[in-house]
Design an enzyme around this catalytic site. Structure first.
Site, mmCIF file in Angstrom:
data_model
loop_
_atom_site.group_PDB
_atom_site.id
_atom_site.type_symbol
_atom_site.label_atom_id
_atom_site.label_comp_id
_atom_site.label_asym_id
_atom_site.label_seq_id
_atom_site.Cartn_x
_atom_site.Cartn_y
_atom_site.Cartn_z
ATOM 1 N N ASP A 43 0.840 -1.203 0.000
ATOM 2 C CA ASP A 43 0.000 0.000 0.000
ATOM 3 C C ASP A 43 0.871 1.247 0.000
ATOM 4 O O ASP A 43 1.553 1.530 0.978
ATOM 5 C CB ASP A 43 -0.900 0.008 1.244
ATOM 6 C CG ASP A 43 -1.851 1.195 1.240
ATOM 7 O OD1 ASP A 43 -2.969 1.056 0.723
ATOM 8 O OD2 ASP A 43 -1.470 2.274 1.756
ATOM 9 N N TYR A 48 2.894 9.800 -0.766
ATOM 10 C CA TYR A 48 3.979 9.302 0.088
ATOM 11 C C TYR A 48 5.352 9.528 -0.554
ATOM 12 O O TYR A 48 6.384 9.328 0.091
ATOM 13 C CB TYR A 48 3.823 7.805 0.399
ATOM 14 C CG TYR A 48 2.539 7.399 1.082
ATOM 15 C CD1 TYR A 48 1.669 8.338 1.631
ATOM 16 C CD2 TYR A 48 2.187 6.060 1.189
ATOM 17 C CE1 TYR A 48 0.490 7.950 2.240
ATOM 18 C CE2 TYR A 48 1.011 5.661 1.805
ATOM 19 C CZ TYR A 48 0.159 6.614 2.321
ATOM 20 O OH TYR A 48 -1.002 6.215 2.928
ATOM 21 N N LYS A 73 -2.619 5.573 -4.436
ATOM 22 C CA LYS A 73 -3.743 6.495 -4.201
ATOM 23 C C LYS A 73 -3.574 7.792 -4.974
ATOM 24 O O LYS A 73 -2.452 8.303 -5.107
ATOM 25 C CB LYS A 73 -3.868 6.812 -2.697
ATOM 26 C CG LYS A 73 -3.854 5.571 -1.824
ATOM 27 C CD LYS A 73 -4.126 5.870 -0.366
ATOM 28 C CE LYS A 73 -3.780 4.676 0.507
ATOM 29 N NZ LYS A 73 -2.350 4.561 0.833
ATOM 30 N N HIS A 107 -7.612 9.325 -2.403
ATOM 31 C CA HIS A 107 -7.001 9.425 -1.077
ATOM 32 C C HIS A 107 -7.840 10.231 -0.081
ATOM 33 O O HIS A 107 -7.869 9.928 1.111
ATOM 34 C CB HIS A 107 -5.614 10.062 -1.237
ATOM 35 C CG HIS A 107 -4.637 9.720 -0.162
ATOM 36 N ND1 HIS A 107 -3.296 9.618 -0.379
ATOM 37 C CD2 HIS A 107 -4.805 9.455 1.158
ATOM 38 C CE1 HIS A 107 -2.678 9.316 0.755
ATOM 39 N NE2 HIS A 107 -3.578 9.216 1.702
HETATM 40 P P1 NAP Z 1 0.631 1.913 11.991
HETATM 41 O O1 NAP Z 1 0.784 0.739 11.097
HETATM 42 O O2 NAP Z 1 -0.544 2.022 12.887
HETATM 43 O O3 NAP Z 1 1.891 2.030 12.947
HETATM 44 C C1 NAP Z 1 3.191 2.061 12.481
HETATM 45 C C2 NAP Z 1 4.103 2.245 13.689
HETATM 46 O O4 NAP Z 1 4.099 1.064 14.506
HETATM 47 C C3 NAP Z 1 5.530 2.513 13.318
HETATM 48 O O5 NAP Z 1 6.037 3.473 14.234
HETATM 49 C C4 NAP Z 1 6.222 1.162 13.526
HETATM 50 O O6 NAP Z 1 7.575 1.393 13.884
HETATM 51 C C5 NAP Z 1 5.436 0.590 14.678
HETATM 52 N N1 NAP Z 1 5.349 -0.878 14.660
HETATM 53 C C6 NAP Z 1 5.057 -1.676 13.611
HETATM 54 N N2 NAP Z 1 5.017 -2.970 13.985
HETATM 55 C C7 NAP Z 1 5.297 -2.995 15.300
HETATM 56 C C8 NAP Z 1 5.406 -4.043 16.257
HETATM 57 N N3 NAP Z 1 5.196 -5.315 15.903
HETATM 58 N N4 NAP Z 1 5.708 -3.714 17.527
HETATM 59 C C9 NAP Z 1 5.903 -2.428 17.898
HETATM 60 N N5 NAP Z 1 5.814 -1.389 17.043
HETATM 61 C C10 NAP Z 1 5.512 -1.676 15.746
HETATM 62 O O7 NAP Z 1 0.719 3.293 11.171
HETATM 63 P P2 NAP Z 1 0.579 3.801 9.700
HETATM 64 O O8 NAP Z 1 1.839 3.555 8.957
HETATM 65 O O9 NAP Z 1 0.087 5.191 9.777
HETATM 66 O O10 NAP Z 1 -0.600 2.930 9.031
HETATM 67 C C11 NAP Z 1 -0.375 1.782 8.257
HETATM 68 C C12 NAP Z 1 -0.504 2.067 6.772
HETATM 69 O O11 NAP Z 1 -1.797 2.626 6.471
HETATM 70 C C13 NAP Z 1 0.437 3.155 6.224
HETATM 71 O O12 NAP Z 1 1.767 2.714 6.092
HETATM 72 C C14 NAP Z 1 -0.240 3.525 4.944
HETATM 73 O O13 NAP Z 1 0.045 2.565 3.939
HETATM 74 C C15 NAP Z 1 -1.697 3.495 5.355
HETATM 75 N N6 NAP Z 1 -2.216 4.841 5.749
HETATM 76 C C16 NAP Z 1 -3.174 5.417 4.974
HETATM 77 C C17 NAP Z 1 -3.702 6.637 5.300
HETATM 78 C C18 NAP Z 1 -4.768 7.238 4.440
HETATM 79 O O14 NAP Z 1 -5.097 8.423 4.574
HETATM 80 N N7 NAP Z 1 -5.335 6.465 3.538
HETATM 81 C C19 NAP Z 1 -3.261 7.344 6.437
HETATM 82 C C20 NAP Z 1 -2.280 6.734 7.224
HETATM 83 C C21 NAP Z 1 -1.770 5.490 6.885
HETATM 84 P P3 NAP Z 1 8.813 0.769 13.029
HETATM 85 O O15 NAP Z 1 8.619 1.131 11.591
HETATM 86 O O16 NAP Z 1 10.006 1.441 13.655
HETATM 87 O O17 NAP Z 1 8.772 -0.720 13.297
#
Ligand code: NAP
Length: 283
Positions: A43, A48, A73, A107
């Protein structure tokens, strides 16, 4: 990998890998590691600024294209929206080095949403993208799009985690054949989620981490998740959630964590509309 079937018959893995906030220079390695760990859904987004790096990792993996499910997106476009959406799609596909996309999402629910959607419908009809959907659409905007268009969104990617569970939104989406996908499944670590007592206790019972409990909880609800990590050990941990099951009582305990509101952006807030709409991408 378990899959969900979208409203047009396309199958989508229930768990994938997100690359938001991974700097472009680190993205190729992260995606290479994620593919090696077994992730097949990727994704990304034009916003990004790391589509090229995702594309390089895909190419270097040598994996057959049909094994992958690639999402990117569309950012909010200037007028004329239809023309600009097609140009933005071409730019994304080119950066990714692909000749088709699995899923293209709008998006944000802003700008000329209908013009953008009509262009996405065309791209879908032409076979250049297997499924089209939206992101950050609250029920009013989603329903408007569903009711008044020919192609229904296959997916709505929205903030969904234990503190903002979206169960009523999910029910509405289910009624209209729209698959819910979670962004920020770990709430990006907010509210000290990785040490939360309810989740920690459940994890201890299964010999699993808090992250694994959260991803298992999403999968059991039928929510597609795309956790982000730059660490191979966490990538492996996050995909290892298909060998245990949360009980009804454990699901009910997690349900009590819902505070029912965003920890990030309120897409109805005027300042958020202005801020997100003001951003423009080149290409
Ligand atoms: P998330 O997946 O909720 O959290 C990521 C965070 O958690 C990072 O700081 C990561 O650190 C940490 N982490 C990951 N696995 C872990 C584990 N097993 N134990 C402890 N910490 C852990 O946040 P997100 O990246 O915002 O959301 C996921 C995806 O959703 C994004 O990458 C993106 O593709 C998508 N997204 C979309 C939108 C939208 O508007 N459509 C908005 C936000 C996000 P490390 O990397 O240091 O491990």
């Amino acid at each position: 990998m378990q899959t969900v079937t979208l409203n047009n018959g396309v199958k989508m893995p229930i768990l994938g890998f997100g690359v938001y906030q991974i700097p472009p220079e680190e993205t190729e390695q992260a995606v290479t590691d994620a593919l090696a760990a077994g992730y097949r859904l990727l994704d990304t987004a034009a916003a990004y600024l790391n589509e090229e790096a995702v594309g390089r990792a895909i190419k270097n993996s040598g994996l057959p294209r049909e094994e992958l499910f690639v999402t990117t997106k569309l950012w909010v476009q200037d007028a004329p929206a239809q023309e600009n959406t097609k140009r933005a799609f071409d730019a994304s596909l080119n950066k990714l080095g692909l000749d088709y996309l699995d899923l293209y999402l709008m998006h944000q629910p802003y700008g000329d949403v209908y013009g953008q959607w009509r262009a996405m419908e065309d791209l879908h009809r032409e076979g250049r993208v297997k499924a089209i959907g939206v992101s950050n659409f609250y029920p009013d905007r989603l329903l408007d799009l569903v009711i008044n268009n020919e192609v229904k969104p296959a997916v709505n990617q929205i903030e969904t985690h234990p503190f903002f569970q979206r169960t009523a939104d999910q029910e509405l989406m289910r009624e209209h054949g729209v698959q819910i996908q979670s962004w920020g499944g770990f709430a990006e670590g907010k509210n000290n989620i990785f040490a939360h007592p309810v989740l920690s206790e459940i994890g201890e019972k299964h010999g699993k981490s808090v992250a694994q409990v959260v991803l298992r909880w999403l999968a059991q609800r039928g929510v597609v998740a795309i956790p982000k990590s730059v660490r191979p050990d966490r990538m492996a941990e996050n995909i290892d959630v298909f060998d245990f099951e949360l009980t009804d009582d454990q699901m009910a305990a997690i349900a009590t964590m819902d505070i029912g509101s965003t920890l990030f952006f309120d897409h109805h807030a005027p300042e958020m509309v202005s801020w997100l709409s003001a951003r423009r991408l080149n290409g």
